[in-house]
Design a protein around this motif. Structure first.
Motif, short mmCIF file in Angstrom:
data_model
loop_
_atom_site.label_atom_id
_atom_site.label_comp_id
_atom_site.label_asym_id
_atom_site.label_seq_id
_atom_site.Cartn_x
_atom_site.Cartn_y
_atom_site.Cartn_z
N CYS A 29 0.85 -1.19 0.00
CA CYS A 29 0.00 0.00 0.00
C CYS A 29 0.89 1.24 0.00
CB CYS A 29 -0.90 0.01 1.22
SG CYS A 29 -2.09 -1.35 1.20
N THR A 31 1.25 5.40 -0.01
CA THR A 31 0.59 6.68 0.28
C THR A 31 1.62 7.79 0.20
OG1 THR A 31 0.90 6.40 2.68
CG2 THR A 31 -1.20 5.65 1.77
N ILE A 104 -1.05 -0.88 -4.33
CA ILE A 104 -2.20 0.03 -4.32
C ILE A 104 -1.73 1.45 -4.03
CG2 ILE A 104 -4.47 0.51 -3.33
CD1 ILE A 104 -4.39 -2.48 -2.32
N ALA A 107 -3.63 4.16 -1.23
CA ALA A 107 -4.32 3.15 -0.42
C ALA A 107 -5.11 3.77 0.73
CB ALA A 107 -3.33 2.13 0.12
N GLU A 111 -8.71 2.55 2.87
CA GLU A 111 -8.16 1.79 3.99
C GLU A 111 -9.21 0.97 4.75
OE1 GLU A 111 -6.01 4.47 6.48
OE2 GLU A 111 -7.71 5.79 6.76
N LEU A 114 -9.11 -2.56 3.22
CA LEU A 114 -7.83 -3.27 3.10
C LEU A 114 -7.78 -4.42 4.10
CD1 LEU A 114 -5.34 -0.26 2.86
CD2 LEU A 114 -6.07 -1.78 1.01
N TYR A 118 -0.51 -6.16 5.36
CA TYR A 118 0.01 -5.52 4.14
C TYR A 118 1.28 -4.77 4.48
CZ TYR A 118 -2.35 -1.32 5.98
OH TYR A 118 -2.77 -0.28 6.78
N HIS A 120 3.02 -1.23 4.17
CA HIS A 120 2.70 0.18 3.91
C HIS A 120 3.97 0.96 3.62
CE1 HIS A 120 1.57 4.38 5.31
NE2 HIS A 120 0.91 4.17 4.19
#
Length: 154
Positions: A29, A31, A104, A107, A111, A114, A118, A120
């Protein structure tokens, strides 16, 4: 775990190191603000998976699939997703719970849907060091991602 990268090449190189470690069924994920390097790190991850295809952000299609590497790659961009039902409509669960690797972008927009496990990756501009510097923070959620700790020794 945090990394400070000076340019696009170092961002891609870090992605490459991550991609070499990823396993079947892993979910990454991403961001960070616009222009921080989410797609560049994805390009590196793809290279680490052995994918030589031209990687682009699937902003309007939501997901791009690549299957020329050691694992299939599903690259999501959910920036324009306004409702989780939109992503479920394309078979989101079938992708992320498959044997491929799912990345993703944005993400944080989804969230609430999800899975609990995962990897991040937060990418932030670090203007204190220079305009092109990025602080990349990698946080594993779930025991399956313990292997990522080996990145810190590289």
């Amino acid at each position: 775990m945090q990394f400070l990268v000076k340019n696009v090449e170092e961002t891609t190189e870090l992605g490459f190191s991550i991609g070499k470690l990823l396993n079947s069924g892993d979910i990454v994920c991403l961001t960070g603000d616009l222009g921080t390097g989410k797609t560049h790190i994805t390009k590196g991850i793809a290279k680490g998976l052995g994918i030589d295809d031209h990687i682009t952000s699937p902003t309007f299609t939501i997901v791009n699939e690549y299957d020329s590497g050691r694992l299939k790659l599903y690259h999501f961009d959910v920036y324009r997703v306004s409702d989780p039902d939109e992503i479920y409509a394309i078979g989101f669960d079938d992708y992320i719970f498959s044997n491929g690797v799912s990345i993703i972008e944005w993400a944080n927009y989804i969230e609430e849907i999800l899975p609990s496990d995962y990897l991040h990756i937060l990418i932030e501009k670090d203007l204190s060091n220079g305009e092109d510097y990025r602080k990349i923070t990698i946080t594993p959620y779930g025991e399956r991602y313990d292997y990522i700790k080996s990145l810190s020794s590289k």
